[in-house]
Design an enzyme around this catalytic site. Structure first.
Site, PDB file in Angstrom:
ATOM      1  N   LYS A   1     -24.204  -1.158 -32.749  1.00  0.00           N
ATOM      2  CA  LYS A   1     -23.633  -2.203 -33.607  1.00  0.00           C
ATOM      3  C   LYS A   1     -24.635  -2.644 -34.674  1.00  0.00           C
ATOM      4  CE  LYS A   1     -20.597  -3.748 -29.952  1.00  0.00           C
ATOM      5  NZ  LYS A   1     -20.304  -4.687 -28.879  1.00  0.00           N
ATOM      6  N   ASN A  11      -9.928 -15.448 -25.858  1.00  0.00           N
ATOM      7  CA  ASN A  11     -11.008 -14.916 -25.018  1.00  0.00           C
ATOM      8  C   ASN A  11     -11.788 -16.069 -24.408  1.00  0.00           C
ATOM      9  OD1 ASN A  11     -13.344 -15.559 -26.807  1.00  0.00           O
ATOM     10  ND2 ASN A  11     -12.221 -14.214 -28.205  1.00  0.00           N
ATOM     11  N   LYS A  46       9.896 -18.800 -29.916  1.00  0.00           N
ATOM     12  CA  LYS A  46       9.317 -18.536 -28.599  1.00  0.00           C
ATOM     13  C   LYS A  46      10.010 -17.315 -27.982  1.00  0.00           C
ATOM     14  CE  LYS A  46       8.662 -20.580 -24.093  1.00  0.00           C
ATOM     15  NZ  LYS A  46       9.189 -21.514 -23.124  1.00  0.00           N
ATOM     16  N   ASP A  52     -10.620  -8.267 -31.603  1.00  0.00           N
ATOM     17  CA  ASP A  52     -10.586  -6.979 -32.304  1.00  0.00           C
ATOM     18  C   ASP A  52      -9.171  -6.615 -32.766  1.00  0.00           C
ATOM     19  OD1 ASP A  52     -13.292  -6.515 -32.137  1.00  0.00           O
ATOM     20  OD2 ASP A  52     -13.145  -5.658 -30.126  1.00  0.00           O
TER      21      ASP A  52
HETATM   22  N1  CTP Z   1     -17.489  -9.105 -34.997  1.00  0.00           N
HETATM   23  C1  CTP Z   1     -16.883  -9.383 -36.205  1.00  0.00           C
HETATM   24  N2  CTP Z   1     -15.573  -9.045 -36.400  1.00  0.00           N
HETATM   25  C2  CTP Z   1     -14.862  -8.433 -35.424  1.00  0.00           C
HETATM   26  C3  CTP Z   1     -15.489  -8.153 -34.193  1.00  0.00           C
HETATM   27  C4  CTP Z   1     -16.800  -8.510 -34.022  1.00  0.00           C
HETATM   28  O1  CTP Z   1     -17.518  -9.942 -37.100  1.00  0.00           O
HETATM   29  N3  CTP Z   1     -13.621  -8.116 -35.629  1.00  0.00           N
HETATM   30  C5  CTP Z   1     -18.901  -9.471 -34.829  1.00  0.00           C
HETATM   31  C6  CTP Z   1     -19.172 -10.425 -33.691  1.00  0.00           C
HETATM   32  O2  CTP Z   1     -19.179 -11.772 -34.122  1.00  0.00           O
HETATM   33  C7  CTP Z   1     -20.562  -9.993 -33.207  1.00  0.00           C
HETATM   34  C8  CTP Z   1     -20.585  -8.521 -33.507  1.00  0.00           C
HETATM   35  O3  CTP Z   1     -19.602  -8.288 -34.508  1.00  0.00           O
HETATM   36  O4  CTP Z   1     -21.599 -10.622 -33.919  1.00  0.00           O
HETATM   37  C9  CTP Z   1     -20.308  -7.628 -32.335  1.00  0.00           C
HETATM   38  O5  CTP Z   1     -19.115  -8.051 -31.713  1.00  0.00           O
HETATM   39  P1  CTP Z   1     -18.573  -7.352 -30.399  1.00  0.00           P
HETATM   40  O6  CTP Z   1     -17.264  -7.960 -30.025  1.00  0.00           O
HETATM   41  O7  CTP Z   1     -19.665  -7.324 -29.364  1.00  0.00           O
HETATM   42  O8  CTP Z   1     -18.403  -5.876 -30.894  1.00  0.00           O
HETATM   43  P2  CTP Z   1     -17.268  -5.078 -31.574  1.00  0.00           P
HETATM   44  O9  CTP Z   1     -17.810  -4.566 -32.865  1.00  0.00           O
HETATM   45  O10 CTP Z   1     -16.001  -5.848 -31.639  1.00  0.00           O
HETATM   46  O11 CTP Z   1     -17.118  -3.830 -30.586  1.00  0.00           O
HETATM   47  P3  CTP Z   1     -16.506  -3.778 -29.086  1.00  0.00           P
HETATM   48  O12 CTP Z   1     -15.532  -4.935 -28.981  1.00  0.00           O
HETATM   49  O13 CTP Z   1     -15.873  -2.453 -29.056  1.00  0.00           O
HETATM   50  O14 CTP Z   1     -17.658  -3.902 -28.152  1.00  0.00           O
END
Ligand code: CTP
Length: 395
Positions: free
Chosen positions: A334, A207, A286, A276
């Site tokens: 969240k 990302n 590869k 995620d």
């Molecule tokens: N986070 C985490 N573990 C994951 C995803 C997110 O610990 N697998 C943490 C991130 O570091 C951040 C918070 O959760 O502090 C929110 O992350 P974000 O990516 O905005 O949200 P998600 O819970 O992943 O939801 P979405 O991607 O659907 O917005």
């Protein structure tokens, strides 16, 4: 900064002119500023300029005539709460690292047991030369703070690392040094950067996170006296000094490292952009190009912060919500679901916010619904806001 005694040592670099502005700013902030210069530095800026700016005599000669300042090198060393060397040449770094005292400035450094902040500035090749790097390593190992030079156009006509940071940045570092140590005795875990999820030995899913926000938070926590663990996914940034730095790749790896530290910390600030999903079957070889379409099956990654929310005892938990729409609603969801103390929400598509820039525009949402909205500010300044709030919660 009021009545703090700052001794500035100016060595012979073209960037010496910028230090006039540094001295002026520090003086305006209420500090007592004294300046000592090497002979070479006086080729770039006249001592009189510093004298006018600071209102104090400027020291150059070891056996000069500043009669009112008895045994100048000892008196100068005693005067200082902080010694700032800017710009610091490669020659100065070499002398300081090896205890060479052959002029007033280096003799004063040797006679001083005061905290030392050094801002090197030189040609990129001189900076990257193993001798200079080794000298910097020696100085860092003795607790000297080094202000990393910036990259850009250099006076010698080349482009690269070696520029003296801008006066406001140098002053910010000085101010940080004097900042109240609001986190002494506390241990803070910060995550930063983006996790990367392997597809095969060559490719990965990643990302756009640069890691800057988390690195600034970690630096800010350390500046305030905390013991800091920074767990970083992908980032091009230099690991900050003075903290425990752990590099990871995937979300699963980050989870393991975070959990192994969790019981011993007082607060966790999760600014990492954790993927995620990860690839279900990582190819050992590869993947070769063949069919028109390629489908990767993804499986959900652990949500690290949600897990911490479940395990939480007395720890303060701070999350980030990087959103592109319905920012406050999503962030609030969240905050509740992950059992956080507060969440920092931002619209990553807004100009001056989000990935790869040095500024951010954020709101902090608290349990109970209170919202604080901040104007656009540097990530370093936003880090201060976050750290102040964490410190308040830990009081
Ligand atoms: N986070 C985490 N573990 C994951 C995803 C997110 O610990 N697998 C943490 C991130 O570091 C951040 C918070 O959760 O502090 C929110 O992350 P974000 O990516 O905005 O949200 P998600 O819970 O992943 O939801 P979405 O991607 O659907 O917005």
């Amino acid at each position: 900064m009021l009545n703090k005694n700052i001794l500035i040592g100016v060595t012979g670099g073209i960037a010496a002119y910028k230090v006039v502005e540094v001295a002026s700013r520090l003086k305006k902030l209420g500090a007592n500023v004294r300046v000592m210069m090497t002979g070479s530095a006086t080729e770039f800026v006249s001592p009189r300029t510093f004298q006018e700016i600071t209102g104090n005599a400027v020291f150059v000669e070891m056996f000069g005539d500043a009669a009112h300042f008895h045994v100048a090198h000892v008196a100068l060393a005693d005067f200082a709460d902080l010694v700032l060397i800017a710009p610091a040449t490669a020659n100065f770094l070499a002398k300081a690292a090896h205890g060479i005292a052959d002029d007033l400035l280096t003799t004063t450094i040797l006679a001083s047991d005061k905290p030392l902040l050094i801002a090197p500035s030189m040609n990129t090749k001189m900076f990257l030369n193993p001798s200079t790097q080794e000298n910097l390593r020696i100085l860092k190992s003795r607790g000297v703070k080094i202000l990393e030079p910036a990259s850009g156009n250099l006076a010698c006509g080349t482009v690269g690392k070696g520029r003296l940071p801008e006066p406001e940045e140098i002053c910010a570092a000085v101010e940080k040094f004097f900042a109240p140590k609001i986190l002494v005795g506390k241990k803070i875990l910060v995550t930063a950067g983006g996790t990367i999820e392997a597809i095969d030995p060559v490719r990965y899913i990643g990302n756009r996170s640069s890691g800057r926000m988390g690195y600034e938070i970690a630096k800010s926590a350390a500046n305030h006296g905390a013991e800091v663990v920074l767990i970083s996914g992908k980032s091009e940034l230099e690991p900050p000094d003075g903290l425990k730095f752990l590099k990871v790749e995937s979300a699963v790896e980050m989870r393991e490292k975070v959990l192994s530290e969790f019981d011993s910390v007082d607060a966790v600030i999760m600014s990492a952009a954790v993927a995620d999903y990860r690839v279900k079957n990582i190819s050992e070889q590869k993947i070769k190009k063949s069919a028109e379409n390629l489908t990767l099956e993804l499986v959900k990654n652990p949500d690290i912060l949600r897990e911490l929310g479940g395990l939480k005892k007395s720890q303060v938990l701070v999350g980030f919500a990087a959103e592109t729409q319905n920012i406050l609603d999503y962030a609030n969801k969240k905050l509740v679901e992950k059992n956080l103390d507060f969440i920092v929400a931002n619209d990553v598509t807004a100009e001056g916010a989000g990935f790869g820039v040095t500024t951010n525009i954020a709101s902090i949402i608290w349990r109970g619904g209170k919202i604080e909205t901040f104007p656009k500010m540097t990530k370093a300044d936003l880090s201060e806001k976050i750290i102040e709030r964490v410190a308040d919660l830990l009081k």
